[in-house]
Design a protein around this motif. Structure first.
Motif, mmCIF file in Angstrom:
data_model
loop_
_atom_site.group_PDB
_atom_site.id
_atom_site.type_symbol
_atom_site.label_atom_id
_atom_site.label_comp_id
_atom_site.label_asym_id
_atom_site.label_seq_id
_atom_site.Cartn_x
_atom_site.Cartn_y
_atom_site.Cartn_z
ATOM 1 N N UNK A 46 88.192 -22.415 -113.174
ATOM 2 C CA UNK A 46 88.148 -22.854 -114.572
ATOM 3 C C UNK A 46 88.125 -21.688 -115.557
ATOM 4 N N UNK A 47 87.866 -20.473 -115.067
ATOM 5 C CA UNK A 47 87.886 -19.305 -115.946
ATOM 6 C C UNK A 47 89.306 -18.888 -116.333
ATOM 7 N N UNK A 48 90.315 -19.469 -115.657
ATOM 8 C CA UNK A 48 91.694 -19.167 -116.054
ATOM 9 C C UNK A 48 91.946 -19.559 -117.508
ATOM 10 N N UNK A 49 91.379 -20.693 -117.930
ATOM 11 C CA UNK A 49 91.565 -21.139 -119.311
ATOM 12 C C UNK A 49 90.927 -20.169 -120.297
ATOM 13 N N UNK A 50 89.734 -19.662 -119.960
ATOM 14 C CA UNK A 50 89.089 -18.684 -120.830
ATOM 15 C C UNK A 50 89.946 -17.430 -120.940
ATOM 16 N N UNK A 51 90.399 -16.893 -119.800
ATOM 17 C CA UNK A 51 91.191 -15.667 -119.812
ATOM 18 C C UNK A 51 92.483 -15.854 -120.596
ATOM 19 N N UNK A 52 93.129 -17.000 -120.409
ATOM 20 C CA UNK A 52 94.390 -17.248 -121.117
ATOM 21 C C UNK A 52 94.178 -17.300 -122.618
ATOM 22 N N UNK A 53 93.012 -17.783 -123.057
ATOM 23 C CA UNK A 53 92.735 -17.870 -124.494
ATOM 24 C C UNK A 53 92.628 -16.492 -125.141
ATOM 25 N N UNK A 54 92.411 -15.449 -124.337
ATOM 26 C CA UNK A 54 92.326 -14.089 -124.869
ATOM 27 C C UNK A 54 93.705 -13.489 -125.130
ATOM 28 N N UNK A 55 94.773 -14.116 -124.610
ATOM 29 C CA UNK A 55 96.103 -13.557 -124.781
ATOM 30 C C UNK A 55 96.181 -12.160 -124.209
ATOM 31 N N UNK A 56 96.642 -11.211 -125.008
ATOM 32 C CA UNK A 56 96.779 -9.830 -124.539
ATOM 33 C C UNK A 56 95.512 -9.005 -124.771
ATOM 34 N N UNK A 57 94.487 -9.608 -125.324
ATOM 35 C CA UNK A 57 93.248 -8.880 -125.628
ATOM 36 C C UNK A 57 92.476 -8.599 -124.339
ATOM 37 N N UNK A 58 92.079 -7.361 -124.135
ATOM 38 C CA UNK A 58 91.299 -6.985 -122.960
ATOM 39 C C UNK A 58 89.811 -7.108 -123.279
ATOM 40 N N UNK A 59 89.033 -7.437 -122.268
ATOM 41 C CA UNK A 59 87.598 -7.584 -122.486
ATOM 42 C C UNK A 59 86.862 -7.542 -121.158
ATOM 43 N N UNK A 60 85.582 -7.179 -121.221
ATOM 44 C CA UNK A 60 84.658 -7.373 -120.107
ATOM 45 C C UNK A 60 83.421 -8.045 -120.689
ATOM 46 N N UNK A 61 83.166 -9.253 -120.216
ATOM 47 C CA UNK A 61 82.051 -10.059 -120.694
ATOM 48 C C UNK A 61 80.939 -10.080 -119.661
ATOM 49 N N UNK A 62 79.704 -10.074 -120.138
ATOM 50 C CA UNK A 62 78.539 -10.144 -119.265
ATOM 51 C C UNK A 62 77.816 -11.455 -119.540
ATOM 52 N N UNK A 63 77.519 -12.183 -118.470
ATOM 53 C CA UNK A 63 76.837 -13.452 -118.671
ATOM 54 C C UNK A 63 76.155 -13.933 -117.414
ATOM 55 N N UNK A 64 75.785 -15.201 -117.443
ATOM 56 C CA UNK A 64 74.990 -15.782 -116.367
ATOM 57 C C UNK A 64 75.423 -17.227 -116.130
ATOM 58 N N UNK A 65 75.671 -17.554 -114.874
ATOM 59 C CA UNK A 65 75.990 -18.923 -114.486
ATOM 60 C C UNK A 65 74.682 -19.683 -114.307
ATOM 61 N N UNK A 66 74.478 -20.692 -115.137
ATOM 62 C CA UNK A 66 73.230 -21.456 -115.074
ATOM 63 C C UNK A 66 73.556 -22.945 -115.040
#
Length: 321
Positions: free
Chosen positions: A211-231
């Protein structure tokens, strides 16, 4: 119309794939005249899979390649570029929704446009220099097999390398710091830590969490590294993001928490499986009490002037609820 005055129609293949009555795309009915222009356009195309379309003006048409991961950011990585049919010049400004079921169905936007210089142009190799608002530099396209080409960056832009994917960890203490004003307080969610690198509209984290494919696609060409927690909240698994380590070619690990937090909030990350975790500067007891009422393990106090450092850090403090 396949030919005009005995001259091959460069858009014949383009027309054969499109019905002008069913798509908003430009479908000219005459063969384009030859020209000596040097315009280019890059379109972000959310079709069956996200890709970018690179189009270079050449002899009255836009010679086109579909680039699944976008232009390479540095000379160390080549990207696949699939040679597609020539497109009409009107495509320099085309954007819109190509109907589902039609060839290339999906949303298309103009990602960048400008001019380019040709250094070499042959049937198997194209060297060029882009001068655009977002894309610039020297590139070479070279054929590998059939319609498959590769695109290589020949110069090195100013882009920070991705940070190591090692999370910053809090140290434990029994009580909140006596002076709460230098800290922002967040819930400790009791979940599993997850760092999400995004590049070219894709993330390796989607291998485990599709399901993270949708999140990544929403970034388009923008690069990022996100930090978070699966809860697990309300019986549903959700990814709560609370830090941003890298944003659009720039490492943020050396920046203070306040800068990283502001950049994270500017992304407005809200989706069915993810959201930005809340943060409360200086509010130790209220946040700790709320954590206790919600059955959470505690709070994390984060110094607002602290950089992001991998491993345990005294700048982040876990305090049980």
């Amino acid at each position: 119309m396949g030919r005009t005055g005995g001259v091959p129609d460069k858009l014949e293949r383009y027309r054969s794939k499109r019905d002008a009555q069913r798509t908003p795309e430009p479908v000219p009915d005459v063969s384009p005249p030859s020209s000596e222009g040097n315009a280019f356009v890059i379109q972000e195309h959310h079709a069956r899979s996200l890709h970018w379309d690179l189009r270079l003006e050449r002899d009255g048409v836009l010679v086109s390649w579909a680039v699944p991961k976008g232009l390479p950011a540095d000379p160390g990585t080549n990207h696949l570029a699939v040679h597609t049919e020539d497109h009409p010049m009107e495509y320099l400004t085309f954007h819109g929704e190509i109907p589902k079921g039609e060839y290339g169905g999906g949303s298309m936007t103009v990602w960048d446009t400008g001019t380019y210089e040709t250094e070499k142009w042959s049937d198997r190799e194209v060297k060029f220099v882009l001068h655009g608002g977002r894309a610039s530099g020297r590139f070479v396209l070279f054929q590998t097999r059939g319609k498959n080409w590769m695109i290589h960056r020949m110069d090195a832009p100013a882009r920070d390398p991705f940070p190591p994917l090692d999370p910053m960890l809090p140290t434990s203490r029994a009580k909140p710091p006596r002076d709460a004003s230098p800290y922002a307080f967040e819930f400790a969610w009791g979940g599993r830590r997850l760092l999400v690198p995004i590049d070219g509209g894709r993330t390796t984290a989607a291998r485990e969490h599709p399901w993270l494919r949708d999140l990544a696609e929403s970034f388009g060409s923008r690069t990022a590294v996100l930090d978070g927690e699966l809860a697990t909240l309300g019986g549903a698994e959700i990814l709560l993001f609370y830090d941003l380590l890298y944003d659009d070619g720039r490492s943020l690990t050396g920046e203070p928490y306040t800068v990283r937090r502001a950049a994270l909030e500017a992304l407005e990350l809200t989706g069915g499986h993810w959201q930005t975790a809340p943060s409360w500067p200086g509010e130790a007891e209220a946040v700790r009490r709320a954590a206790r009422e919600q059955g959470l393990p505690g709070v994390v106090a984060k110094r607002m002037d602290s950089a992001y450092e991998a491993g345990p850090s005294k700048s982040w403090l876990f305090v049980p609820s």
